[in-house]
Design an enzyme around this catalytic site. Sequence first.
Site, PDB file in Angstrom:
ATOM      1  N   LYS A  93       4.110   3.846  25.265  1.00  0.00           N
ATOM      2  CA  LYS A  93       3.178   2.745  24.544  1.00  0.00           C
ATOM      3  C   LYS A  93       1.708   4.113  24.233  1.00  0.00           C
ATOM      4  O   LYS A  93       1.030   3.713  25.594  1.00  0.00           O
ATOM      5  CB  LYS A  93       2.597   1.691  25.363  1.00  0.00           C
ATOM      6  CG  LYS A  93       1.536   1.562  24.253  1.00  0.00           C
ATOM      7  CD  LYS A  93       0.384  -0.336  24.665  1.00  0.00           C
ATOM      8  CE  LYS A  93      -0.116  -1.000  24.546  1.00  0.00           C
ATOM      9  NZ  LYS A  93      -0.760  -2.011  24.851  1.00  0.00           N
ATOM     10  N   SER A 148      -1.729  -5.285  21.097  1.00  0.00           N
ATOM     11  CA  SER A 148      -1.947  -3.938  20.894  1.00  0.00           C
ATOM     12  C   SER A 148      -0.350  -2.501  20.803  1.00  0.00           C
ATOM     13  O   SER A 148      -0.267  -1.407  20.440  1.00  0.00           O
ATOM     14  CB  SER A 148      -3.080  -3.168  21.863  1.00  0.00           C
ATOM     15  OG  SER A 148      -3.019  -3.172  22.883  1.00  0.00           O
ATOM     16  N   SER A 172      -1.207  -8.292  24.814  1.00  0.00           N
ATOM     17  CA  SER A 172      -0.790  -7.389  23.953  1.00  0.00           C
ATOM     18  C   SER A 172       0.608  -6.997  23.812  1.00  0.00           C
ATOM     19  O   SER A 172       1.185  -6.117  23.132  1.00  0.00           O
ATOM     20  CB  SER A 172      -1.608  -6.243  24.121  1.00  0.00           C
ATOM     21  OG  SER A 172      -2.956  -6.133  24.221  1.00  0.00           O
TER      22      SER A 172
END
Length: 421
Positions: A93, A148, A172
Amino acid sequence: MPDRSPTTSEEPGSQPPISARSAVSIASAVRAGTVRAVDVTTDALDRIERLDRALSAFAEVWDERALECAREVDARIDAGEHLPLAGVPIGVKGRHGLRTAGPLLAAGCVPVGATSVPGPGTPWQTWGAGRYGRTVNPWRRDRTPGGSSAGSAAAVGAGLVPLATGNDGAGSVRIPAAWCGVVGLKVTNGRFPTADPTGLMAPGVLTRRVADAAAYWGVMAGDTRPRTPEPAIPPEPAAPTALWSPDLGFASPDPEVVAVAHAATVRLAEAGVVRLVDTEHPFRLADTEHPFRLEDPAPAWLALRSPDADPSPMATVHIRAVNDRRLAALFDRTRLLLTPTAPTPPHGHEGPGDRYSTALTWAFNLSGHPAISIPAGFGPDGCPVGLHLVAAHGREASLLAVAEAAEGVLGPWTPATCTRI
């Protein structure tokens, strides 16, 4: 209504490429010497090159670095090392994701690129900015993958990699997992180091198979024994008790989302995976005359992340204390709490509107409980819906065991490698 069936770039009836298989399957093959890590990595990079222009799941792709890492994995295997995730291509990520991926690299994973995260200049975090623009949901290009951990969910959901890292401060990992039809695990807050001073952020992972999430958990928790492909864990003779809550007592989820998640819950109960608390006698806790409910965590969460936000510190302490007490009482009496993962389907790229997609997830960032989202089915719009399972602190292994048994009932869950997008 859009077609709910995932489309792939493979010929009908053909076997999936090695890079699109489960992480556990890939690692087993690399350890056995039936395939080389370099070949798996090359295949994954080719797949990303062909498909990511439509998805924009990656912010960066590290071709040369990935191949060098794969060669090192092959050398370690040749030298007799036992790597539990040997040769597994992963996305990390964001551009700084390698900072927290050390245990995965030590276990033999090959990072192929940085997945997309929300770009600057937006107050909402449910989208991603990749190499080719906005990140799209692999099931519908007009919808967001969530965030996210946007690119990680899209890449796993589209079969570009079998495993991608994330982190979860309000949902997220779990929200994009739900919206992209994959598995998303958030571990117990505080179990691993985090740079978040509020303590709300916890590491997590996105996979297509629960066994892969379990392999991630084993590596991160220090259990480096290789996991081999095996059938889903059968239901326990005495199925763990579970409480179903459509809204935690305060949220207002869409009825269509609730219906899909509840139907999945009923299927699990009928299959003996869980034993639901008797809904004829509402589950009540000592400090409330009402059926189980939590206080809305939004004011407390926002106050912790925004120093100028209301409510007062005492109000934040009150919300957390009440919810912690009720959750402790709940998990003294039952093993699991089940809810929909997100209160709405994935929204369009124009933004989420006035509703928080975190409504059903961020309570457990405040409380710190481990949680996992697994695919529950599809809504009327053709987009996936997630089922959210929450367990007591430190019970990741138990949570994963139930989720793997659930996969045997609700799955198999296939990648949505959408060439039509």
